[in-house]
Scaffold this active site. Structure first.
Site, PDB file in Angstrom:
ATOM      1  CB  CYS A 159      -0.875   0.023   1.244  1.00 54.92           C
ATOM      2  SG  CYS A 159      -1.865  -1.452   1.430  1.00 54.92           S
ATOM      3  NE  ARG A 162       4.525   1.841  -1.528  1.00 54.68           N
ATOM      4  CZ  ARG A 162       5.428   1.820  -0.560  1.00 54.68           C
ATOM      5  NH1 ARG A 162       6.582   2.402  -0.737  1.00 54.68           N
ATOM      6  NH2 ARG A 162       5.169   1.221   0.573  1.00 54.68           N
ATOM      7  CD1 TRP A 177      -0.719  -6.176  -1.754  1.00 55.90           C
ATOM      8  CD2 TRP A 177      -0.573  -5.502  -3.873  1.00 55.90           C
ATOM      9  NE1 TRP A 177      -0.216  -7.206  -2.499  1.00 55.90           N
ATOM     10  CE2 TRP A 177      -0.118  -6.829  -3.789  1.00 55.90           C
ATOM     11  CE3 TRP A 177      -0.573  -4.866  -5.121  1.00 55.90           C
ATOM     12  CZ2 TRP A 177       0.342  -7.532  -4.899  1.00 55.90           C
ATOM     13  CZ3 TRP A 177      -0.115  -5.568  -6.226  1.00 55.90           C
ATOM     14  CH2 TRP A 177       0.337  -6.883  -6.105  1.00 55.90           C
ATOM     15  CG  ASN A 217       0.928   1.732   3.832  1.00 58.95           C
ATOM     16  OD1 ASN A 217      -0.214   1.811   3.418  1.00 58.95           O
ATOM     17  ND2 ASN A 217       1.948   2.338   3.270  1.00 58.95           N
ATOM     18  N   GLY A 218       0.529  -1.901   6.359  1.00 57.76           N
ATOM     19  CA  GLY A 218       1.025  -2.913   7.287  1.00 57.76           C
ATOM     20  C   GLY A 218      -0.110  -3.834   7.697  1.00 57.76           C
ATOM     21  CD  GLU A 248      13.484 -19.697  -7.922  1.00 53.14           C
ATOM     22  OE1 GLU A 248      12.960 -20.400  -8.796  1.00 53.14           O
ATOM     23  OE2 GLU A 248      13.388 -18.450  -7.921  1.00 53.14           O
ATOM     24  CE  LYS A 257      14.757 -16.242 -10.049  1.00 49.88           C
ATOM     25  NZ  LYS A 257      13.476 -16.541  -9.905  1.00 49.88           N
ATOM     26  CD  GLU A 313      13.727 -16.334 -14.086  1.00 52.44           C
ATOM     27  OE1 GLU A 313      12.525 -16.489 -14.330  1.00 52.44           O
ATOM     28  OE2 GLU A 313      14.153 -16.020 -12.954  1.00 52.44           O
ATOM     29  CG  HIS A 348      22.938 -41.994 -11.582  1.00 53.23           C
ATOM     30  ND1 HIS A 348      23.406 -43.294 -11.561  1.00 53.23           N
ATOM     31  CD2 HIS A 348      22.600 -41.696 -10.299  1.00 53.23           C
ATOM     32  CE1 HIS A 348      23.335 -43.774 -10.327  1.00 53.23           C
ATOM     33  NE2 HIS A 348      22.856 -42.814  -9.542  1.00 53.23           N
ATOM     34  CE  LYS A 390       7.043 -10.373 -11.196  1.00 51.39           C
ATOM     35  NZ  LYS A 390       8.085 -11.230 -10.625  1.00 51.39           N
TER      36      LYS A 390
HETATM   37  C1  G6P Z   1       6.743 -16.285 -15.763  1.00 53.23           C
HETATM   38  C2  G6P Z   1       7.702 -15.451 -14.931  1.00 53.23           C
HETATM   39  C3  G6P Z   1       8.293 -16.302 -13.813  1.00 53.23           C
HETATM   40  C4  G6P Z   1       7.180 -16.918 -12.974  1.00 53.23           C
HETATM   41  C5  G6P Z   1       6.216 -17.728 -13.849  1.00 53.23           C
HETATM   42  C6  G6P Z   1       4.983 -18.137 -13.066  1.00 53.23           C
HETATM   43  O1  G6P Z   1       7.450 -17.217 -16.476  1.00 53.23           O
HETATM   44  O2  G6P Z   1       8.731 -14.922 -15.729  1.00 53.23           O
HETATM   45  O3  G6P Z   1       9.103 -15.493 -12.972  1.00 53.23           O
HETATM   46  O4  G6P Z   1       7.741 -17.740 -12.000  1.00 53.23           O
HETATM   47  O5  G6P Z   1       5.756 -16.928 -14.940  1.00 53.23           O
HETATM   48  O6  G6P Z   1       4.289 -17.000 -12.700  1.00 53.23           O
HETATM   49  P1  G6P Z   1       3.243 -16.936 -11.530  1.00 53.23           P
HETATM   50  O7  G6P Z   1       2.749 -15.498 -11.561  1.00 53.23           O
HETATM   51  O8  G6P Z   1       2.144 -17.895 -11.878  1.00 53.23           O
HETATM   52  O9  G6P Z   1       3.918 -17.289 -10.277  1.00 53.23           O
END
Ligand code: G6P
Length: 602
Positions: free
Chosen positions: A2, A27, A75, A99-100, A478, A482, A485, A501, A597
Site C-alpha cells: 500500500c 508499488r 494492495w 499500511n502494514g 530455483e 534465477k 533468467e 548418473h 512477468k
Molecule cells: C513467468 C515469470 C516467472 C514466474 C512464472 C509463473 O514465467 O517470468 O518469474 O515464476 O511466470 O508466474 P506466476 O505469476 O504464476 O507465479
C-alpha cells in the site's frame, strides 16, 4: 504494498494527494481513496481500480484554504479490493489510512463490536479509527486518544489519522512499515516513500519504529516511548527513479533486501507460539482430504516442489507436484479426496489457471496461494491464502518465492495440526525456526560485497550446475533458474546424488558447480557428491555453514539450526550471486530479454 500520502497546509489538497498517489502507483494497488478536512467540511472519496477512477469521482471537488488531508493506495491483504475496503476508513467523525498489518485486529474488533460499534469493511485498519473514537468519546483529548490507540496495536503499521475532533491536526505513527515526513516552506507532507514529496518538500525526516505524534500549524510534535523528542531533518534527494527503488540499483535488488521484512508480514497473525492460524480456511477444510496435488509454473513450481517434502514429512499427507502445462494434457486421474493447490505470484498464469479449471471440473476442492488478491486464480479457487509479498517488479521472482515457500511451510504445519499427524515438540521446533527466518533473510554488507567480488570469476564457462539434496534440490533448481533468467548463462539444478548418473561426464574446470551444503540435511552425503566433482576438476563454489577445503570458492552461511532456516539463507546467496553476475555482464536485471512477468498465454 500500500501507499500513503498526507498533507497539512494552505495549498489545494486534492491535487497534492492525487499526484502523490500517482507517484506511488509503482508499488501496486487495487483501490485508492482520499479524505480532506477543511474547517468543519469533511470530504471523502474512494474508488476501486486505477487512480483515473478516483480522479473522475473527485473531478468537481477542489479544496480551499488551510486543511488536513490523507490519501491511500491499497494492495488487498485483509478483505477483497472493494470500495468499502478501500482507505481512508471512516469512524463517526475521523478518518484513517494505514499500511502494514494489525496482528491483533480480530481481538480489537471483537472488543469494539461488543461496545456496539459496527464495522463497514473487512479490513484490520478500521479498528484503528474506532479505537481512537472510543477513547476520545470516553473523555481523552484527541492526542491522548491517539496515543492510547497506538498502545493497543500489535503488528506493523504506518498510519495517519485526521478527525473533526482536531480539524487542524494530522496524527501519525510508525512501527515496522515505512513512513516519512516532508517539510515545505509553509506546509508538511507525509508519504510511505520519497517519490510523492520530491519537487514539493525540501527536507525530510524518516520516522523510526515506535515513533508517533501530531502536526499542528506546520509544527511536528514527535514522541517515542520516552516522551517528546527532537529530530534532525535531512535534505531530500531528488532522483525519482532512485527513490522508487528505495535507493537500490534495481527492483530485483530492492526485492531481495525486502525479503526479511515481508516474511514478517507473511507470518503476522498466522504463526503463533501455540500453532498456525489460517483464517482463510474454514473449520473442517481438510476433512476428507487424503492427498494434495500442486500445479504451478516457473519459480512458483519450485516453491511447490519444496513443499512436497514438507507436506509428506511434517503433515504425513501424500503430495505430488506438476508443472501446470504438463498436467493439462496428460489426462490426469483425479480423485475427490485430493486437495488441488495452485501457486502463482500473479494469479494470471494461463497454464496454472487452466489446470485449476480442470481440477474444478473434476470436482476437486481448490486452494490457491497467490500474491494478488482478486486475480483470476484467486477468484476461481474455493479459497486463497495471500502471500503478502507486496508487488514484485523484477521479472526474476525473489520475494514471491520466499513468501510462497513460507505459506506452504505454514500450511504443512496447519494440515499436521488439523489431522493430528504432527506432535507438539515438532510443531514447536518448526514454529521457532519460522520465527527465525526473517533474520536469516537479512542481507549484510559483507555478504553482498563477497558475492560481488566472487561473481567476476563466474562470467564464462560452459555451464553451471546447482546441486542440492532434499528441499535443497528445488532450491538448486530455483538458483539455476534465477541465474539463467538474468545472466543468460546456461545453468541447471540437479539432485546432488544424481550427478554421477550422467552429468558428471561434463565435469572439467570450466564446469561451475554451486553446491548447497546445509549442515542440517544430509551433509555427509552431499559432501561426497561434491568431492566426486572436485576430483574431476570441476570448479566448486560451496555454500555452507561448515568450512569445506575442496571448494574453489566458499560462502559461509550463518544459520545451522534448522533446514528451512538454512534454506532461506542459501536462497538469498543464490539470488545475490545471479544478480551480481547479471550486473557484470551488463544485462537488464529487471527486464531480462525474452521474458515476461506474467504469462497469460499458453
Ligand atoms: C513467468 C515469470 C516467472 C514466474 C512464472 C509463473 O514465467 O517470468 O518469474 O515464476 O511466470 O508466474 P506466476 O505469476 O504464476 O507465479
Amino acid at each position: 504494498m500500500c501507499g500513503i500520502v498526507g498533507y497539512i497546509g494552505p495549498k489545494e489538497k486534492k491535487e497534492i494527494l492525487l499526484e502523490g498517489l500517482q507517484e506511488l502507483e509503482y508499488r501496486g494497488y487495487d483501490s485508492a481513496g482520499i479524505a480532506v478536512i477543511e474547517g468543519d467540511k469533511l470530504h471523502n472519496f474512494k474508488a476501486v481500480g486505477k487512480l483515473e477512477n478516483l480522479r473522475e469521482k473527485t473531478k468537481n471537488y477542489a479544496s480551499e484554504g488551510f486543511g488536513v488531508s490523507i490519501g491511500h493506495t491499497r494492495w488487498a491483504t485483509h478483505g477483497k479490493p472493494t470500495e468499502l475496503n478501500a482507505h481512508p476508513h471512516l469512524g463517526a467523525y475521523s478518518y484513517v489510512v494505514h499500511n502494514g498489518i494489525i496482528e491483533n485486529y480480530q481481538e480489537l474488533k471483537k472488543e469494539l463490536q461488543e461496545d456496539g460499534i459496527s464495522f463497514l469493511s473487512q479490513t484490520d485498519t478500521e479498528t484503528i479509527v474506532h479505537l481512537f473514537e472510543k477513547y476520545h468519546n470516553a473523555g481523552a483529548t484527541p492526542f491522548e486518544a491517539f496515543q492510547k490507540t497506538i498502545e493497543r496495536l500489535e503488528g506493523a503499521y504506518a498510519t495517519l489519522l485526521i478527525s473533526e475532533a482536531a480539524p487542524e491536526t494530522i496524527f501519525f505513527a510508525k512501527n515496522g512499515s515505512p513512513m516519512l515526513i516532508g517539510f515545505g516552506a509553509e506546509d508538511v507532507y507525509f508519504a510511505s516513500s520519497d517519490t510523492p514529496i520530491i519537487g514539493k518538500a525540501n527536507e525530510v525526516y524518516y520516522l523510526e519504529d515506535g515513533e508517533y505524534g501530531y502536526v499542528e500549524n506546520s509544527t511536528v510534535h514527535l514522541f517515542d516511548a520516552n516522551g517528546e523528542k527532537t529530530f534532525v531533518k535531512q535534505p531530500l534527494i531528488a532522483d525519482k527513479a532512485m527513490a522508487q527503488k528505495d535507493g537500490y540499483r534495481f527492483f530485483m535488488e530492492k526485492e531481495i533486501y525486502e525479503q526479511s521484512r515481508v516474511m514478517g508480514e507473511t507470518m503476522m497473525g498466522r504463526v503463533l507460539e501455540e500453532g498456525i492460524v489460517l483464517d482463510e480456511l474454514e473449520e473442517g477444510f481438510f476433512d476428507g482430504i487424503n492427498a494434495i496435488k500442486i500445479c504451478a509454473c516457473g519459480t512458483s513450481y519450485h516453491s511447490a516442489l519444496t513443499s512436497a517434502y514438507l507436506f509428506e514429512r511434517l503433515a504425513k499427507v501424500r503430495c505430488d507436484v506438476e508443472i501446470a502445462s504438463e498436467f493439462r494434457y496428460k489426462e490426469p486421474l483425479l480423485t475427490k479426496d485430493t486437495l488441488f493447490i495452485t501457486i502463482s505470484q500473479s494469479g494470471e498464469t494461463a497454464d496454472t489457471l487452466e489446470a485449476l479449471k480442470m481440477a474444478k471440473r473434476a470436482g476437486l476442492k481448490s486452494l490457491s496461494i497467490c500474491n494478488v488478491d482478486n486475480s483470476s486464480i484467486v477468484r476461481e479457487s474455493d479459497t486463497a491464502i495471500l502471500t503478502r509479498a507486496g508487488i514484485e517488479k523484477g521479472v526474476a521472482s525473489t520475494k514471491a518465492f520466499a513468501t510462497q515457500t513460507m505459506v506452504l511451510w505454514m500450511l504443512a504445519l496447519y494440515v499436521g495440526q488439523q489431522k493430528g499427524t504432527i506432535d507438539q515438540p515438532t510443531l514447536k521446533q518448526e514454529i521457532d525456526a519460522m520465527l527465525h527466518t526473517p533474520k536469516a533473510l537479512v542481507v549484510t554488507d559483507a555478504l553482498h560485497a563477497k558475492l560481488h567480488r566472487l561473481s567476476k570469476r563466474y562470467l564464462h564457462g560452459h555451464g553451471f550446475f546447482f546441486i542440492g539434496r532434499d528441499i535443497f534440490y528445488p532450491l538448486a533448481l530455483e538458483g539455476a533458474l534465477k541465474l539463467k533468467e538474468i545472466s543468460y548463462l546456461h545453468a541447471e539444478g540437479y539432485p546432488a546424488g544424481e550427478m554421477k548418473h550422467g552429468p558428471i561426464a561434463l565435469a572439467d574446470s570450466e564446469l561451475f558447480t554451486i553446491a548447497l551444503m546445509p549442515k542440517t540435511m544430509h551433509y555427509d552425503k552431499i559432501k561426497s557428491n561434491v568431492e566426486e566433482l572436485s576430483a574431476r576438476d570441476a570448479t566448486i563454489c560451496a555454500i555452507s555453514p561448515l568450512p569445506f577445503d575442496l571448494a574453489d570458492d566458499f560462502v559461509q552461511t550463518t544459520y545451522s539450526s534448522h533446514p528451512m532456516v538454512e534454506f532461506f539463507e542459501m536462497m538469498v546467496v543464490t539470488q545475490l550471486l545471479a544478480l551480481e553476475i547479471s550486473v557484470r555482464l551488463g544485462n537488464d536485471v529487471d527486464m531480462p530479454r525474452n521474458l515476461a512477468k506474467s504469462v497469460t498465454v499458453e
